[in-house]
Design a protein around this motif. Structure first.
Motif, PDB file in Angstrom:
ATOM      1  N   HIS A 231      63.160  43.782 -17.802  1.00 41.35           N
ATOM      2  CA  HIS A 231      63.464  42.747 -16.807  1.00 41.35           C
ATOM      3  C   HIS A 231      63.208  41.339 -17.349  1.00 41.35           C
ATOM      4  O   HIS A 231      63.623  40.357 -16.746  1.00 41.35           O
ATOM      5  N   TRP A 232      62.535  41.236 -18.505  1.00 41.94           N
ATOM      6  CA  TRP A 232      62.358  39.923 -19.118  1.00 41.94           C
ATOM      7  C   TRP A 232      63.706  39.310 -19.486  1.00 41.94           C
ATOM      8  O   TRP A 232      63.875  38.095 -19.451  1.00 41.94           O
ATOM      9  N   LEU A 233      64.654  40.165 -19.863  1.00 40.34           N
ATOM     10  CA  LEU A 233      65.972  39.646 -20.240  1.00 40.34           C
ATOM     11  C   LEU A 233      66.659  38.988 -19.060  1.00 40.34           C
ATOM     12  O   LEU A 233      67.350  37.973 -19.210  1.00 40.34           O
ATOM     13  N   ALA A 234      66.488  39.567 -17.863  1.00 42.66           N
ATOM     14  CA  ALA A 234      67.050  38.933 -16.669  1.00 42.66           C
ATOM     15  C   ALA A 234      66.378  37.596 -16.402  1.00 42.66           C
ATOM     16  O   ALA A 234      67.019  36.637 -15.963  1.00 42.66           O
ATOM     17  N   ALA A 235      65.066  37.518 -16.680  1.00 38.99           N
ATOM     18  CA  ALA A 235      64.359  36.240 -16.507  1.00 38.99           C
ATOM     19  C   ALA A 235      64.892  35.202 -17.481  1.00 38.99           C
ATOM     20  O   ALA A 235      65.061  34.025 -17.124  1.00 38.99           O
ATOM     21  N   LEU A 236      65.181  35.617 -18.717  1.00 40.93           N
ATOM     22  CA  LEU A 236      65.745  34.685 -19.691  1.00 40.93           C
ATOM     23  C   LEU A 236      67.133  34.219 -19.290  1.00 40.93           C
ATOM     24  O   LEU A 236      67.498  33.057 -19.474  1.00 40.93           O
ATOM     25  N   ALA A 237      67.930  35.140 -18.728  1.00 45.88           N
ATOM     26  CA  ALA A 237      69.304  34.802 -18.362  1.00 45.88           C
ATOM     27  C   ALA A 237      69.370  33.939 -17.112  1.00 45.88           C
ATOM     28  O   ALA A 237      70.391  33.295 -16.856  1.00 45.88           O
TER      29      ALA A 237
END
Length: 419
Positions: A231-237
């Protein structure tokens, strides 16, 4: 471009405090993140092609919607004070001790979201990372409210004993419950979370491996397995950046990293592949067109040069070598004129006649002048501005240039050919 994402731990910085971190390539795709743990001084070094992002844990943030006064976006210096006043009744601590951050495009959003966390805690971690040679370019929340109209997002993190179930609600913000609390008898899981049955039915569920079993037990089927920290990738996006107000010290550097991240996304993203192909095809077409235009222009120029050379050879057969046909033609014509005794534009008699013809009424002819081939310098001649302009226009019409030179004036033939 790479991204080094560092999750800020709940405690204050210390030499033994470990930071969970991962490096993300420009296009991570669906590959799981390789999580690592290290003290601040042992974190990976970041070069110019690396963006450093601080991830604020969901447990460190609270979310509030506010109704801002109209026109506040035009008074940037008053935004922070206005937020502190609006949230004074909602926060347990003094708003001046809290860091506040507005959502992107808040000026055009009715009731925008405000993320709140402890200012001293956040500032201490940012300072520790900067001392370790890792200035933070962006600060993002681990979980953020969904967009209006989107379904509720449930995210199960950790394991069955120490993990939490987090709710990202588009209208109510982000909150969570630990798994032991959700197991308490008497209430269903969605009731413990404060969700209605329709919200529970339409919610999307994702869980890390350690929490899949307990999430399926308490929430039913439909739980999607998520690699750890994916879910970190969603935070980055997302478009959140908590580096606002007093934390905007590296705003220019962050803006540069944002441009680099956007450029890297456009260069590597599969979604932009058709646009990249179109750009290269357009560029190739432009290069081909420019080369074709240059070839045609050169061919036309060469044809014109050849035609001038042919005219020169036909008119003056004695010419053996053609270097500059127009100039050589003018030189030959000038020799013929001189040989026949005809006056040219650069001869003294012709220049004096042109000057006399161009003199405005009431302006006496100069008394002193000096002549050399094609040029005549006039002394003791002082026309006023109107007379000078009129003289210049008339001489130009007759094929002569007129300009000031030192304390006098210079008259010269504009197209005088040199033998």
């Amino acid at each position: 471009m790479r991204t080094l994402i560092i999750q800020l731990p709940p405690g204050l910085p210390s030499p033994s405090l470990a930071y969970t971190h991962a490096q993300v390539m420009a296009e991570p795709g669906t590959r799981p993140l390789a999580l690592q743990w290290a003290a601040a001084a042992l974190l990976p070094a970041a070069d110019r092609q690396t963006e450093t992002v601080a991830l604020v844990p969901a447990a460190a943030l609270s979310w509030h919607r506010v109704d801002l006064p109209a026109g506040l976006h035009k008074q940037a210096q008053r935004v922070q004070a206005a937020l502190q006043g609006l949230l004074e009744e909602r926060l347990l601590d003094d708003p001046e001790h809290m860091h506040l951050a507005l959502q992107t495009n808040w000026a055009n959003t009715p009731s925008p979201w405000v993320a709140v966390c402890d200012r001293a805690w956040l500032g201490a971690h940012l300072q520790a990372l900067e001392q370790a040679g890792l200035p933070v370019h962006r600060i993002v929340p681990e979980l953020a409210p969904g967009t209006p109209g989107s379904p509720v997002q449930l995210t199960a993190l950790g394991d069955a004993d120490t993990g939490w179930l987090w709710v990202s609600h588009p209208e109510r913000g982000v909150w969570g419950q630990p798994w032991p609390a959700l197991r308490q008898a008497g209430l269903a899981a969605h009731e413990r979370l404060g969700l209605s049955e329709p919200e529970q039915a339409t919610a999307t569920l994702q869980a890390e491996p350690g929490a899949v079993a307990v999430a399926s037990e308490l929430l039913g089927s439909g739980v999607r397995l998520m690699p750890p920290a994916q879910h970190w990738l969603a935070a980055l996006a997302g478009d959140w950046d908590l580096a606002q107000f007093e934390l905007r010290a590296n705003a220019r550097s962050r803006q540069l990293k944002n441009w680099q991240r956007t450029a890297s996304h456009l260069w590597h993203s599969p979604a932009w592949r058709p646009a990249r192909w179109g750009f290269w095809l357009l560029l190739a077409a432009q290069l081909v067109g420019l080369n074709a235009w240059a070839w045609k222009t050169r061919a036309d120029w060469q044809a014109q040069q050849n035609s001038w050379a042919q005219v020169l050879r036909e008119t003056f057969p004695q010419t053996s070598l053609v270097v500059d046909a127009p100039l050589q033609m003018a030189q030959q014509v000038e020799r013929l004129r001189q040989g026949s005794g005809q006056l040219g534009a650069g001869d003294l008699e012709t220049m004096l006649a042109a000057l006399g013809q161009a003199l405005p009424p009431g302006l006496a002819a100069p008394r002193q002048w000096a002549y050399q081939t094609g040029q005549m310098r006039l002394q003791d001649f002082q026309p006023d501005v109107a007379q000078q302009q009129a003289l210049q226009q008339r001489l130009s019409a007759l094929g002569y240039a007129w300009r000031a030179q030192g304390d006098g004036w210079l008259m010269s033939a504009q197209t005088e050919a040199k033998p």
